[in-house]
Design a protein around this motif. Structure first.
Motif, PDB file in Angstrom:
ATOM      1  N   MET A  63       1.581 -20.400  45.922  1.00  0.00           N
ATOM      2  CA  MET A  63       3.009 -20.351  45.662  1.00  0.00           C
ATOM      3  C   MET A  63       3.276 -20.465  44.157  1.00  0.00           C
ATOM      4  O   MET A  63       2.342 -20.366  43.361  1.00  0.00           O
ATOM      5  CB  MET A  63       3.717 -21.428  46.478  1.00  0.00           C
ATOM      6  CG  MET A  63       3.695 -21.096  47.973  1.00  0.00           C
ATOM      7  SD  MET A  63       4.712 -22.157  49.019  1.00  0.00           S
ATOM      8  CE  MET A  63       3.560 -23.463  49.386  1.00  0.00           C
ATOM      9  N   THR A  99       9.698 -27.257  51.075  1.00  0.00           N
ATOM     10  CA  THR A  99       8.816 -26.090  51.180  1.00  0.00           C
ATOM     11  C   THR A  99       7.602 -26.412  52.046  1.00  0.00           C
ATOM     12  O   THR A  99       7.176 -25.614  52.885  1.00  0.00           O
ATOM     13  CB  THR A  99       8.360 -25.629  49.783  1.00  0.00           C
ATOM     14  OG1 THR A  99       9.499 -25.233  49.026  1.00  0.00           O
ATOM     15  CG2 THR A  99       7.398 -24.449  49.890  1.00  0.00           C
ATOM     16  N   GLN A 100       7.053 -27.609  51.849  1.00  0.00           N
ATOM     17  CA  GLN A 100       5.862 -27.986  52.609  1.00  0.00           C
ATOM     18  C   GLN A 100       6.155 -28.144  54.099  1.00  0.00           C
ATOM     19  O   GLN A 100       5.289 -27.891  54.945  1.00  0.00           O
ATOM     20  CB  GLN A 100       5.268 -29.260  52.015  1.00  0.00           C
ATOM     21  CG  GLN A 100       4.615 -29.000  50.663  1.00  0.00           C
ATOM     22  CD  GLN A 100       4.687 -30.181  49.723  1.00  0.00           C
ATOM     23  OE1 GLN A 100       4.693 -31.329  50.147  1.00  0.00           O
ATOM     24  NE2 GLN A 100       4.757 -29.905  48.431  1.00  0.00           N
ATOM     25  N   GLN A 102       8.095 -26.200  55.707  1.00  0.00           N
ATOM     26  CA  GLN A 102       8.016 -24.829  56.208  1.00  0.00           C
ATOM     27  C   GLN A 102       6.574 -24.439  56.500  1.00  0.00           C
ATOM     28  O   GLN A 102       6.284 -23.804  57.523  1.00  0.00           O
ATOM     29  CB  GLN A 102       8.618 -23.858  55.187  1.00  0.00           C
ATOM     30  CG  GLN A 102      10.121 -23.781  55.179  1.00  0.00           C
ATOM     31  CD  GLN A 102      10.659 -22.994  56.366  1.00  0.00           C
ATOM     32  OE1 GLN A 102      10.808 -23.532  57.460  1.00  0.00           O
ATOM     33  NE2 GLN A 102      10.968 -21.717  56.151  1.00  0.00           N
ATOM     34  N   HIS A 211       9.145 -16.275  49.332  1.00  0.00           N
ATOM     35  CA  HIS A 211       8.891 -17.710  49.305  1.00  0.00           C
ATOM     36  C   HIS A 211       9.288 -18.309  50.657  1.00  0.00           C
ATOM     37  O   HIS A 211      10.236 -17.841  51.293  1.00  0.00           O
ATOM     38  CB  HIS A 211       9.699 -18.344  48.166  1.00  0.00           C
ATOM     39  CG  HIS A 211       9.314 -19.750  47.857  1.00  0.00           C
ATOM     40  ND1 HIS A 211       9.866 -20.832  48.509  1.00  0.00           N
ATOM     41  CD2 HIS A 211       8.420 -20.260  46.972  1.00  0.00           C
ATOM     42  CE1 HIS A 211       9.331 -21.937  48.037  1.00  0.00           C
ATOM     43  NE2 HIS A 211       8.451 -21.630  47.107  1.00  0.00           N
ATOM     44  N   LEU A 213      10.945 -20.894  51.315  1.00  0.00           N
ATOM     45  CA  LEU A 213      12.186 -21.675  51.349  1.00  0.00           C
ATOM     46  C   LEU A 213      13.346 -20.954  50.652  1.00  0.00           C
ATOM     47  O   LEU A 213      13.780 -21.369  49.581  1.00  0.00           O
ATOM     48  CB  LEU A 213      11.965 -23.046  50.706  1.00  0.00           C
ATOM     49  CG  LEU A 213      13.030 -24.090  51.046  1.00  0.00           C
ATOM     50  CD1 LEU A 213      12.881 -24.575  52.483  1.00  0.00           C
ATOM     51  CD2 LEU A 213      12.968 -25.269  50.081  1.00  0.00           C
ATOM     52  N   GLN A 220      15.471 -19.320  56.210  1.00  0.00           N
ATOM     53  CA  GLN A 220      14.212 -20.044  56.389  1.00  0.00           C
ATOM     54  C   GLN A 220      13.647 -19.787  57.778  1.00  0.00           C
ATOM     55  O   GLN A 220      12.436 -19.622  57.950  1.00  0.00           O
ATOM     56  CB  GLN A 220      14.445 -21.539  56.161  1.00  0.00           C
ATOM     57  CG  GLN A 220      14.858 -21.892  54.744  1.00  0.00           C
ATOM     58  CD  GLN A 220      15.363 -23.311  54.614  1.00  0.00           C
ATOM     59  OE1 GLN A 220      15.048 -24.184  55.431  1.00  0.00           O
ATOM     60  NE2 GLN A 220      16.164 -23.570  53.584  1.00  0.00           N
TER      61      GLN A 220
END
Length: 233
Positions: A63, A99-100, A102, A211, A213, A220
């Motif tokens: 990422m 983000t993590q 996700q 991405h 997020l 999402q």
């Protein structure tokens, strides 16, 4: 539609461990960094967390940068910029960011027990525009590219962290910013031939992967649905 598992439930099932360090520039400025993140199902967490860096994960994500992730223990890993490549990995429990979560949701649906997260840059910054300005300044004014694990100085470290098997997916998910192009090109030039590249490539681009997020929760959910479907193709 896949269920959108809440963060509180995810935290019960997965542990998060990162390697954090501080870079001291020639100007004495300190830049906070994280070189790797390991997301692991709790039954698989070893007593010595740093052993995770020796294991083969089910997938490796790449990422943009570490964002707002932070250690849950005091870390005293300060190093001069020229010595970044000499760092010994020491993993500590980490507060996950959105983000993590996700990534954990994808782990759940793929039945993955261990995912490793690398970044185009190790520089910790929760705001993308500020991160971009900082990495550009480091490379231009400080002649420092080793903030990226994909730099020439960190070839040995990168080889340890990338998938050992060609069947292990390498998930690219660094977003859409054109300003990341120098880092993206450096990364793509370092990936092994015939890697099993996965990710949601933005239509009309050659190297922009969505991405996990996006700003809206409905988007999402779309990312998650599309990634699950992508792995079923």
């Amino acid at each position: 539609m896949k269920p959108f598992i809440p963060a509180e439930e995810l935290k019960k099932n997965y542990g998060v461990f990162g390697h954090f360090y501080s870079v001291e520039l020639a100007s004495k400025e300190i830049v906070e960094c994280r070189s790797v993140l390991e997301l692991v199902s709790k039954p698989r967490i070893p007593k010595d967390h740093s052993e995770l860096s020796l294991l083969s994960p089910d997938a490796v994500f790449v990422m943009m940068n570490p964002g707002s992730s932070r250690p849950l223990e005091v870390v005293n890993n300060r190093i001069c910029a020229k010595d970044i490549h000499k760092l010994t990995i020491s993993l500590v429990p980490t507060k996950p960011d959105t983000t993590q979560y996700q990534v954990m949701r994808l782990m759940h649906f793929r039945e993955w027990r261990h995912v490793r997260v690398l970044n185009l840059s190790d520089v910790r910054s929760s705001k993308s525009p500020e991160f971009i300005k900082l990495f550009q300044r480091l490379e231009k004014d400080e002649a420092l590219d080793s903030h990226s694990i994909f730099s020439d100085a960190r070839t040995v470290e990168l080889a340890i962290k990338l998938p050992k098997k060609r069947t292990t997916p390498l998930v690219l998910a660094w977003g859409m910013s054109e300003k990341l192009n120098p880092l993206i090109e450096r990364c793509l030039g370092r990936l092994p031939p015939k890697s099993r590249i996965k990710g949601l490539l933005e239509q009309g681009t050659a190297n922009k992967y969505r991405h996990p997020l996006p700003s809206l929760q409905k988007d999402q959910r779309v990312w998650l649905e599309n990634m699950v479907r992508h792995f079923e193709e």
